[in-house]
Design a protein around this motif. Structure first.
Motif, PDB file in Angstrom:
ATOM      1  N   ARG A   1       8.242  95.840  48.197  1.00 32.75           N
ATOM      2  CA  ARG A   1       8.225  95.825  46.606  1.00 32.75           C
ATOM      3  C   ARG A   1       6.989  96.861  46.345  1.00 32.75           C
ATOM      4  O   ARG A   1       6.032  97.119  46.889  1.00 32.75           O
ATOM      5  CB  ARG A   1       8.000  94.706  45.858  1.00 32.75           C
ATOM      6  N   GLN A   2       7.197  97.368  45.127  1.00 32.89           N
ATOM      7  CA  GLN A   2       6.304  98.359  44.361  1.00 32.89           C
ATOM      8  C   GLN A   2       5.958  98.134  43.064  1.00 32.89           C
ATOM      9  O   GLN A   2       7.147  98.296  42.229  1.00 32.89           O
ATOM     10  CB  GLN A   2       6.496  99.753  44.793  1.00 32.89           C
ATOM     11  N   ALA A   3       5.142  97.789  42.440  1.00 34.00           N
ATOM     12  CA  ALA A   3       4.593  97.546  41.077  1.00 34.00           C
ATOM     13  C   ALA A   3       4.092  99.056  40.688  1.00 34.00           C
ATOM     14  O   ALA A   3       3.659  99.783  41.309  1.00 34.00           O
ATOM     15  CB  ALA A   3       3.583  96.254  40.964  1.00 34.00           C
TER      16      ALA A   3
ATOM     17  N   LYS B   1       1.255 101.027  42.002  1.00 37.14           N
ATOM     18  CA  LYS B   1       0.689 100.259  43.307  1.00 37.14           C
ATOM     19  C   LYS B   1       1.365 100.958  44.386  1.00 37.14           C
ATOM     20  O   LYS B   1       2.273 101.218  43.991  1.00 37.14           O
ATOM     21  CB  LYS B   1       0.840  98.702  42.963  1.00 37.14           C
TER      22      LYS B   1
ATOM     23  N   ARG C   1       3.408 100.647  47.632  1.00 35.01           N
ATOM     24  CA  ARG C   1       4.670  99.601  48.329  1.00 35.01           C
ATOM     25  C   ARG C   1       3.838  98.662  49.145  1.00 35.01           C
ATOM     26  O   ARG C   1       3.148  99.009  50.187  1.00 35.01           O
ATOM     27  CB  ARG C   1       5.441 100.531  48.888  1.00 35.01           C
TER      28      ARG C   1
ATOM     29  N   GLY D   1       8.278  94.347  39.981  1.00 35.31           N
ATOM     30  CA  GLY D   1       8.404  95.593  40.873  1.00 35.31           C
ATOM     31  C   GLY D   1       9.760  95.963  41.245  1.00 35.31           C
ATOM     32  O   GLY D   1      10.604  95.133  40.916  1.00 35.31           O
TER      33      GLY D   1
ATOM     34  N   GLN E   1      15.255  96.797  40.421  1.00 35.46           N
ATOM     35  CA  GLN E   1      14.085  96.410  39.534  1.00 35.46           C
ATOM     36  C   GLN E   1      14.113  94.960  39.393  1.00 35.46           C
ATOM     37  O   GLN E   1      15.484  94.515  38.850  1.00 35.46           O
ATOM     38  CB  GLN E   1      14.216  96.907  38.287  1.00 35.46           C
TER      39      GLN E   1
END
Length: 122
Positions: free
Chosen positions: A38-40, A43, A45, A92, A117
């Motif tokens: 996941r990637q916010a 931020k 990954r 994220g 998402q």
């Protein structure tokens, strides 16, 4: 034609649940280690969970242990991530990925899905 396609993302309230799916085409997903990342926004990954080819071994980052469950269904050529007790920090874009080995490191990724998402907010 080798593709991973994620689905199941959306908006959910804190404490709610969501199930993500990762469907493979062009290869037999059950032959490989599969991971969820996941990637916010803003931020890097990060690895969330991974599962062995047989499904007998699973691993989770500490922040999701006890809340998330990874599984696979060979008949559907799919891997799932059941997410319970969701927190805003879980927000994220979630990606599934084919891995060269068992683990949560980005260096293990052979191929990425397009991402879905997940937004946890009241």
């Amino acid at each position: 034609q080798l593709q991973l396609v994620e689905s199941g993302g959306g908006l959910v309230q804190p404490g709610g649940s969501l199930r993500l799916s990762c469907a493979a085409s062009g290869f037999t997903l059950s032959y490989y280690y599969i991971g969820w990342f996941r990637q916010a926004p803003g931020k890097e990954r990060e690895g969330v969970s991974c599962i062995s080819s047989s499904g007998g071994r699973t691993n989770y980052r500490a922040s999701v242990k006890g809340r998330f469950t990874i599984s696979r269904d060979n008949a559907k050529n799919s891997v799932y991530l059941q997410m319970n007790s969701l927190k805003p920090e879980d927000t994220g874009i979630y990606y599934c990925a084919k891995l060269s080995g068992y683990g949560l490191g980005l260096s293990l990724v052979d191929q990425w899905g397009q991402g879905t998402q997940v937004t946890v907010s009241s």
